[in-house]
Scaffold this motif. Structure first.
Motif, mmCIF file in Angstrom:
data_model
loop_
_atom_site.group_PDB
_atom_site.id
_atom_site.type_symbol
_atom_site.label_atom_id
_atom_site.label_comp_id
_atom_site.label_asym_id
_atom_site.label_seq_id
_atom_site.Cartn_x
_atom_site.Cartn_y
_atom_site.Cartn_z
ATOM 1 N N ALA A 126 45.541 32.369 3.024
ATOM 2 C CA ALA A 126 46.324 31.133 3.148
ATOM 3 C C ALA A 126 47.415 31.254 4.210
ATOM 4 O O ALA A 126 48.383 30.503 4.206
ATOM 5 C CB ALA A 126 46.946 30.803 1.787
ATOM 6 N N ASP B 28 49.644 30.895 7.480
ATOM 7 C CA ASP B 28 49.796 29.776 8.416
ATOM 8 C C ASP B 28 50.440 30.298 9.696
ATOM 9 O O ASP B 28 51.079 31.351 9.694
ATOM 10 C CB ASP B 28 50.655 28.667 7.785
ATOM 11 N N THR C 227 39.054 29.620 11.204
ATOM 12 C CA THR C 227 39.166 29.671 9.741
ATOM 13 C C THR C 227 38.337 30.834 9.215
ATOM 14 O O THR C 227 38.729 31.551 8.305
ATOM 15 C CB THR C 227 38.644 28.352 9.131
ATOM 16 N N GLU D 101 52.947 29.349 11.317
ATOM 17 C CA GLU D 101 54.405 29.335 11.417
ATOM 18 C C GLU D 101 55.051 30.600 10.853
ATOM 19 O O GLU D 101 56.159 30.962 11.230
ATOM 20 C CB GLU D 101 54.996 28.110 10.701
ATOM 21 N N THR D 102 54.370 31.239 9.915
ATOM 22 C CA THR D 102 54.989 32.380 9.235
ATOM 23 C C THR D 102 54.758 33.672 10.011
ATOM 24 O O THR D 102 53.661 33.929 10.489
ATOM 25 C CB THR D 102 54.403 32.518 7.809
#
Ligand code: ATP
Ligand code: MG
Length: 558
Positions: free
Chosen positions: A516, A518, A540, A520-521
């Protein structure tokens, strides 16, 4: 000056100047600008200038304009304009309504050129570039006047307007200021103001066949915009008398003042846009946003945070003497930001499978692992333990060297957030390559590093459950150059390229929570560094992670 400001100003002389200008009432509000030419992508050097200009405006309650110094359509493109806007925003600065283009002032600049002609302070030159150069003189010898210097005002006005109308081919004539061919400052030896260029412009289209030179546009645009402090790098110091000559000789209503600071020089990289462009064009890097480049797009893609870049700019300060900043200073800034903010996870970059023979075949145990060792508010995630796990091949040695405290045959190691395991045998393929390790776990050892019988294990390693690991590609970056100053004069900087500036590992195993992940992290992969999912190449079915920076500065120890 209050004490807080004294401390903050100590590494930025411009703060002292502005503070005094506000106190003395010279200005009631300061206006600065960041003036890129849209001929390439911004780099970390520009970040210094952005932080200075926007930072001063923010600190002193003024405003900062974003202005495109777009006087050379031959090299400028829309694509660069968009990217520059994005980079400034990404760094956390907002120009509000104050987005300007020098080219929006082309009509006014033209009128000012006409004004100079009328004042007998400018003339149309028919000598070609080479002849102009020959007349210019040298640092030790004065120049000589052009035979066209004495043209009448009427003839100059006529020729200049025909230049504008596109009557003459590129390079056949220029407009020059009439200042002083004997000036010790070469910039004052009748500098060129306008050149003919039948090239459409990215902002004003094909309206113009002549374009002002940078020097003729810059200061006047500052004046039109009401800039109070025009802050630029030291190489413009010798242009300052010309900057002032234009302001003295044109009917401008405000009087900006130029201040120079030392540009940022960073080790192990090149920063000129021309060289960055060459690296892109030659395919040495994958694009302007290659994570090894010092471009803001590159740093952003790699995973540098805007706050870490701003902290870096704050830390290096603003002075007037040229100096070099070691790239490790920048790396340390992102490291200290991410140390606070990055959730911890486990990932195995060069996996070897380890089978725990005494663990039940069909059991997957779940446990909670803290996302941050010092910050319980960052919560926990679930990790899994089963009969098969991945460990990093670096954490296993068949013939351990002295001081190796990780896994060996017959040796024990503690799994982070897990049990103590022991390796009992190695399975190899026909070529002698390790295929799998087999061993056992100690069921009593889940908490702490002591077993039930009190024996202590020295090494702790990271690992990932094979049952639900995410397979990913991981890119490990090193410096693009293996010389601290590849840009030094004379040498071709490309000879200093580091052939190992990226290592791509295609079969990495990440803990299940990263399914999971993303973009941004930024994550800390325990023991390995800080990583960020690549926003461009991740699929993905197979995410790609970039290593932003290692946990420690390994380079200085090499
Ligand atoms: P380059 O030489 O890398 O192509 P430049 O100076 O031509 O850069 P501009 O678009 O003219 O790029 O620069 C916009 C602003 O950024 C200018 O005010 C310039 O002085 C500043 N700037 C450019 N490089 C640096 C640097 N290394 N350190 C600090 N400021 C810089
Ligand atoms: Mg430039």
């Amino acid at each position: 000056m209050n004490t807080e400001l004294t401390a903050a100003a100590s590494n930025n002389f411009l703060k002292t100047i502005i503070d005094e200008d506000l106190k003395s009432g010279k200005h009631s509000c300061i206006v600065t600008r960041f003036p890129p030419e849209p001929n390439g992508y911004l780099h970390i050097g520009h970040a210094k200038s952005i932080c200075i200009n926007f930072g001063l405006a923010r600190e002193f309650g003024g405003r900062c304009h974003l202005r495109f110094d777009d006087t050379n359509p031959a090299k400028e493109e829309r694509e660069y304009i968009e990217s520059i806007k994005e980079s400034v925003s990404w760094l956390g600065f907002d120009w509000g309504e104050h987005l300007y283009y020098a080219s929006d002032n082309f009509e006014q600049l033209y009128q000012w050129a006409v004004f100079l002609i009328e004042q007998e302070k400018a003339y149309v030159e028919d000598l070609n570039a080479e002849q102009i150069r020959a007349h210019r003189g040298t640092l030790t010898e004065p120049g000589t006047n052009s035979p066209f210097r004495t043209r009448s005002v009427a003839e100059n006005l006529d020729l200049f307007s025909r230049m504008r109308d596109g009557e003459f081919p590129d390079g056949t004539r220029v407009l020059r200021a009439k200042i002083d061919m004997a000036s010790p400052n070469i910039n004052l030896r009748d500098p060129v103001l306008y050149r003919i260029l039948h090239t459409p412009h990215p902002h004003v289209g094909d309206a113009w066949k002549i374009y002002p030179m940078y020097d003729f546009a810059h200061g006047q645009t500052d004046a039109i915009e009401g800039i109070t402090h025009s802050i630029c790098t030291l190489e413009f110091e010798s242009h300052k008398p010309l900057y002032e000559w234009f302001l003295d000789n044109l009917p401008v209503s405000v009087r900006p003042r130029q201040y120079e600071f030392a540009r940022l020089n960073l080790t192990y990289t090149v920063m000129s846009k021309r060289k960055l462009q060459e690296l892109v064009k030659l395919g040495i890097v994958s694009g302007w946003d290659d994570p090894r480049l010092p471009t803001l797009e590159g740093l952003k893609r790699r995973g540098f945070t805007a706050v870490s870049v701003r902290n870096f700019c704050e830390q290096i300060g603003v002075g007037r003497s040229d100096s070099w900043i070691d790239v490790s200073t920048l790396e340390e800034c992102v490291r200290s930001d991410l140390n606070e903010s990055a959730p911890r996870v486990m990932a195995v970059l060069r996996p070897i499978k380890m089978v725990i023979d005494n663990f039940p075949d069909d059991l997957i145990e779940e446990s909670q692992a803290a996302n941050h060792p010092q910050n319980p508010e960052m919560g926990c995630r679930t990790i899994h333990f089963g009969r098969e796990i991945w460990i990093d091949s670096d954490d296993f040695m068949e013939m351990p060297s002295k001081g190796f405290h990780r896994l060996t045959v017959g040796g024990e190691v503690k799994l982070r957030f897990g049990y103590i395991i022991k390796c009992l045998r190695i399975i190899k393929d026909g070529q002698g390559k390790i295929v799998e390790l087999h061993g056992e776990y100690d069921p009593a050892s889940r908490e702490g590093i002591h077993t039930a019988d009190g024996r202590k294990v020295k090494g702790v390693i990271h690992w990932v459950s094979a049952s639900n690991a995410v397979t990913a590609e991981v890119r490990l970056f090193d410096r693009l150059f293996n010389d601290p100053n590849p840009d030094r004069g004379g040498a071709d900087y490309k000879q200093f390229l580091n052939p190992n500036s990226v290592e791509t590992l295609t079969n990495c195993k990440l803990e299940a929570s990263l399914a999971a992940a993303d973009v941004e992290t930024r994550y800390q992969f325990e023991r390995l560094g800080y990583f960020r999912m690549d926003p461009k190449d991740s699929l993905t079915s197979k995410p790609v992670f970039n290593r932003i920076v290692t946990l420690r500065d390994a380079w200085n120890k090499k």
